[in-house]
Design an enzyme around this catalytic site. Sequence first.
Site, PDB file in Angstrom:
ATOM      1  N   ASN A 209      -3.368   8.747   4.811  1.00 43.79           N
ATOM      2  CA  ASN A 209      -3.089   7.477   6.181  1.00 43.79           C
ATOM      3  C   ASN A 209      -2.103   7.276   6.295  1.00 43.79           C
ATOM      4  O   ASN A 209      -1.345   7.386   5.871  1.00 43.79           O
ATOM      5  CB  ASN A 209      -4.070   6.278   5.582  1.00 43.79           C
ATOM      6  CG  ASN A 209      -3.519   5.553   7.354  1.00 43.79           C
ATOM      7  OD1 ASN A 209      -4.084   5.707   7.780  1.00 43.79           O
ATOM      8  ND2 ASN A 209      -3.228   4.640   7.310  1.00 43.79           N
ATOM      9  N   GLU A 210      -1.118   7.825   7.621  1.00 43.75           N
ATOM     10  CA  GLU A 210      -0.201   7.879   8.380  1.00 43.75           C
ATOM     11  C   GLU A 210       0.773   8.234   7.339  1.00 43.75           C
ATOM     12  O   GLU A 210       2.206   7.793   7.195  1.00 43.75           O
ATOM     13  CB  GLU A 210       0.708   6.198   8.359  1.00 43.75           C
ATOM     14  CG  GLU A 210      -0.063   5.686   9.813  1.00 43.75           C
ATOM     15  CD  GLU A 210       0.434   5.148  10.374  1.00 43.75           C
ATOM     16  OE1 GLU A 210       0.418   3.949   9.925  1.00 43.75           O
ATOM     17  OE2 GLU A 210       0.018   4.480  12.108  1.00 43.75           O
TER      18      GLU A 210
ATOM     19  N   GLU B 171      -5.951   6.252  15.497  1.00 45.91           N
ATOM     20  CA  GLU B 171      -5.737   4.291  15.911  1.00 45.91           C
ATOM     21  C   GLU B 171      -5.510   3.936  17.162  1.00 45.91           C
ATOM     22  O   GLU B 171      -4.010   5.037  17.680  1.00 45.91           O
ATOM     23  CB  GLU B 171      -5.382   3.792  14.821  1.00 45.91           C
ATOM     24  CG  GLU B 171      -5.215   4.169  13.573  1.00 45.91           C
ATOM     25  CD  GLU B 171      -4.232   4.033  12.407  1.00 45.91           C
ATOM     26  OE1 GLU B 171      -3.472   2.578  13.094  1.00 45.91           O
ATOM     27  OE2 GLU B 171      -4.543   3.958  11.189  1.00 45.91           O
TER      28      GLU B 171
ATOM     29  N   TRP C 147       3.699  -8.204   9.543  1.00 50.88           N
ATOM     30  CA  TRP C 147       5.094  -8.207   8.839  1.00 50.88           C
ATOM     31  C   TRP C 147       5.906  -9.072   9.857  1.00 50.88           C
ATOM     32  O   TRP C 147       7.107  -9.115   9.802  1.00 50.88           O
ATOM     33  CB  TRP C 147       5.466  -7.058   8.502  1.00 50.88           C
ATOM     34  CG  TRP C 147       4.881  -5.862   9.546  1.00 50.88           C
ATOM     35  CD1 TRP C 147       5.634  -5.432  10.496  1.00 50.88           C
ATOM     36  CD2 TRP C 147       3.076  -5.073   9.177  1.00 50.88           C
ATOM     37  NE1 TRP C 147       4.778  -4.414  11.018  1.00 50.88           N
ATOM     38  CE2 TRP C 147       3.799  -4.169  10.522  1.00 50.88           C
ATOM     39  CE3 TRP C 147       2.236  -4.765   9.324  1.00 50.88           C
ATOM     40  CZ2 TRP C 147       2.800  -3.372  10.976  1.00 50.88           C
ATOM     41  CZ3 TRP C 147       1.476  -4.450   9.012  1.00 50.88           C
ATOM     42  CH2 TRP C 147       2.056  -3.266   9.924  1.00 50.88           C
TER      43      TRP C 147
ATOM     44  N   ARG D 189       1.340  -1.600  -0.407  1.00 50.74           N
ATOM     45  CA  ARG D 189       0.088   0.124  -0.015  1.00 50.74           C
ATOM     46  C   ARG D 189       0.854   1.152  -0.127  1.00 50.74           C
ATOM     47  O   ARG D 189       2.318   1.156   0.016  1.00 50.74           O
ATOM     48  CB  ARG D 189      -1.024   0.181   1.441  1.00 50.74           C
ATOM     49  CG  ARG D 189      -0.450  -0.229   2.583  1.00 50.74           C
ATOM     50  CD  ARG D 189      -1.225   0.338   3.468  1.00 50.74           C
ATOM     51  NE  ARG D 189      -0.585   0.594   4.532  1.00 50.74           N
ATOM     52  CZ  ARG D 189      -0.932   0.036   6.050  1.00 50.74           C
ATOM     53  NH1 ARG D 189      -2.176   0.171   6.013  1.00 50.74           N
ATOM     54  NH2 ARG D 189       0.303   0.381   7.237  1.00 50.74           N
TER      55      ARG D 189
ATOM     56  N   CYS E 194       3.679   8.130  -5.398  1.00 47.90           N
ATOM     57  CA  CYS E 194       4.832   9.725  -5.216  1.00 47.90           C
ATOM     58  C   CYS E 194       3.765  10.770  -5.243  1.00 47.90           C
ATOM     59  O   CYS E 194       3.305  11.443  -6.206  1.00 47.90           O
ATOM     60  CB  CYS E 194       5.693   9.562  -6.701  1.00 47.90           C
ATOM     61  SG  CYS E 194       6.589  11.312  -6.689  1.00 47.90           S
TER      62      CYS E 194
ATOM     63  N   CYS F 162      11.757   8.987  -2.126  1.00 46.95           N
ATOM     64  CA  CYS F 162      11.689   9.230  -3.991  1.00 46.95           C
ATOM     65  C   CYS F 162      11.859   9.294  -4.343  1.00 46.95           C
ATOM     66  O   CYS F 162      12.904  10.041  -4.930  1.00 46.95           O
ATOM     67  CB  CYS F 162       9.540   9.077  -4.170  1.00 46.95           C
ATOM     68  SG  CYS F 162       9.431   8.845  -5.483  1.00 46.95           S
TER      69      CYS F 162
ATOM     70  N   CYS G 296      12.316   9.063  -8.397  1.00 48.16           N
ATOM     71  CA  CYS G 296      11.143   9.010  -9.383  1.00 48.16           C
ATOM     72  C   CYS G 296      11.991  10.788 -10.088  1.00 48.16           C
ATOM     73  O   CYS G 296      12.741  11.306  -9.328  1.00 48.16           O
ATOM     74  CB  CYS G 296      10.069   8.794  -9.344  1.00 48.16           C
ATOM     75  SG  CYS G 296       9.252  10.952  -8.876  1.00 48.16           S
TER      76      CYS G 296
ATOM     77  N   CYS H 126      10.537  14.011  -9.144  1.00 44.53           N
ATOM     78  CA  CYS H 126      11.369  14.128  -7.419  1.00 44.53           C
ATOM     79  C   CYS H 126      12.255  14.650  -7.426  1.00 44.53           C
ATOM     80  O   CYS H 126      12.713  16.064  -6.985  1.00 44.53           O
ATOM     81  CB  CYS H 126      11.361  12.830  -6.042  1.00 44.53           C
ATOM     82  SG  CYS H 126       9.267  12.576  -5.845  1.00 44.53           S
TER      83      CYS H 126
HETATM   84  C1  GLA Z   1      -1.258   1.783  11.269  1.00 46.24           C
HETATM   85  C2  GLA Z   1      -1.657   2.262   9.817  1.00 46.24           C
HETATM   86  C3  GLA Z   1      -2.812   0.783  10.262  1.00 46.24           C
HETATM   87  C4  GLA Z   1      -2.816  -0.897  10.266  1.00 46.24           C
HETATM   88  C5  GLA Z   1      -2.300   0.202  11.877  1.00 46.24           C
HETATM   89  C6  GLA Z   1      -1.510  -1.172  12.582  1.00 46.24           C
HETATM   90  O1  GLA Z   1      -1.060   2.865  12.179  1.00 46.24           O
HETATM   91  O2  GLA Z   1      -2.307   3.254   9.989  1.00 46.24           O
HETATM   92  O3  GLA Z   1      -3.385   1.209   8.379  1.00 46.24           O
HETATM   93  O4  GLA Z   1      -1.724  -1.271   9.262  1.00 46.24           O
HETATM   94  O5  GLA Z   1      -0.747   0.888  11.780  1.00 46.24           O
HETATM   95  O6  GLA Z   1      -0.529  -2.369  11.831  1.00 46.24           O
HETATM   96 ZN    ZN Z   2       8.377  10.261  -6.595  1.00 44.21          ZN
END
Ligand code: GLA
Ligand code: ZN
Length: 656
Positions: A141-142, A299, A308, A103, A107, A148, A150, A153
């Site tokens: 998200n995060e 979260e 992982w 995921r 870029c 990068c 490329c 960049c």
């Molecule tokens: C992060 C991500 C979530 C998930 C959690 C737990 O905080 O934002 O999408 O992947 O880790 O792994």
């Molecule tokens: Zn890039």
Amino acid sequence: MKIGVDYYPEQWDKSLWSKDAEMMARTGVKTVRIAEFAWSRLEPEDGRFDFAWLDEVIGIFSHFGLETVLCTPTNCPPLWLYEAHPEIIQTGADGKKIQTGIRGHRCLNSPVFMAYAKRITEEMAKHYASNPSVVAWQIDNELEAYPCCCDVCKEGFRSYLTEKYDTVENINKVFGNSVWSGEYSNITQIEPPTAYPKAWQNPALCMEYYRFTSDSTVKYVKVLSSIIRRYNPKVKITTNTWFCENMPDFYKMFDEVDFVSYDNYPPVRIPENPDEFYSHAFHLDLMRGIKQDNFWVMEQLSGPTGSWAPMAPSPKPNMIKGYALQAIAHGADAVVHFRWRTALTGAEMHWHGILDHSNVPGRRFFEFAELCKTVSKLSIMRNTKIVSDVAILYSPETEYAFKVQPQTEGFYYFEQLKYFHSAFTKYGANVDVVSPDADLSAYKVVIAPSLYLNKKSETENIYRYVINGGTLVLTARTGVKDKHNNCIMDTLPTVFKELVGAEVTEYDPIGNSEQTIMDFSGKTFKCKQWCDILKLSTARAYAEYADSYYRCCPAITVNEYCKGIAYYVGTVCKMDFYEDFVGKLMKQNGIPRLKGLPKGVEVTTRTNGIDEYIFFFNNSEQNASIGLPKAMYSIIDSTGKERIDLKPFEMEIVRK
Ligand code: GLA
Ligand code: ZN
């Protein structure tokens, strides 16, 4: 104050949506965050949008009285987009496109990706602008300041440098490129410093590259949030962050949104070594300090983590409840749990939610339900904030510079902050962790550990604070670098010499070996990692080295400067020193100290200016008992209490 959950409607059969929402509502959940990875369902084909299912989900939540935090799904572009435009995929240090299938492969500087990201954001923003159930938006998200490599960049980095420095001659000068024949004769020779090992790269180049990647992330947040605002100027916008490998500059990133969100996964294993910091109190205080305001946890730990990595132990009894309340005690206004139910499929199927795969409510669920019940009693605390007498300064650029060049064995920037944070915590003090550029005037004590990189505005801010009567503590590795991350031809702590009234004649990076210092009263403490050997000008010695070839040389100094006082701690000690030192600072500055708090008990106070609510959190594996100076009213069980007895990871909240 509310409890929420992260939910992935796209991962569950439709028939579960209502059942889940009904159960959430019955449990006391108020908020649900959705859609940060759901792009392929929202735009199944280029330009064909399908929001019907999302409308239905949000409608179901709303029917059960649940509010929605809607995310831009931009973390996960659909595979049709990568296939049609492989140029939007991030490029690794080896010059190759990274493999898709996980995921976040996009870029953020790619104009093609941006066009698609803006379009889906705009379509969603338009569609949900007048939906009252959508109370907030999360951008992506995060987000990481991902390095990068490329072509876009690389070009972007080169333009960033030419805009800033005009010519390659200037860049050569700033970077000191005469070292190792590093001089550019053409801008096209500038490469991102991503080849490993990083420590062999030019630190000045690394610093500019960090600024560039961080700015790229900030710009991305700005562009997407301005689209949402265009359609709904009132809705609150955030993005969720954590302490990742490539952290963007938090202060700049959150300047573009309304509130800070943090992904909080506190440890389930409590270390035996008392000098090992495990409390997330520091992280939470840092999150609150970014905007000097309350924040959300987007979260929160809900079960055994892993996927992982091998799975970690399950949160012990009271951790689900206690850790969420700990976040509230440090300024969280909402705690959203990751996740409602554990995934049956996908890479994260072993990162557990509140409910297990079985969907049968278990121990963690019942504790979560109790948490919801407790938090429903906290509505009287609406509009309460944390007011602190103490600030610790955190600089993202200094943090990055230390990452590029580790100083000595065992020396980590965050730990330099945590020594002090932990000591103040032992006395029950509220602590803010804020920017060196923040307004410091209200603080009685400011600690600026290892402020390595000099920035004029920060230096002036710190001088101003002491000139006006503040008590400041600087520590080893302060003032070492100029703003380019190059060393300075001056004795340390360079720009702070006058303030400190002493200078470093020599230093000894002793790493993990130990030495001894003796303070003015004859007390001795072990020190480690770093020894600045100091020479006094206007300062007095607070402590001297008791061994090695610098025996009797000052290790810690104190200097009266204008109306204020500046300490310089030229070494790194064990916790007993920080407790002793901080205790004295608090006493001298009239900051109330709770003495004799049991080990691991954390005390913070939230106030609305009239009422004060005191949180007692037992962040340890032993029972703890605390006597109160007078009977206080417990918000948790609505009784008067003179003594608080806490099981491991239990929280009590009383009104003062
Ligand atoms: C992060 C991500 C979530 C998930 C959690 C737990 O905080 O934002 O999408 O992947 O880790 O792994
Ligand atoms: Zn890039």
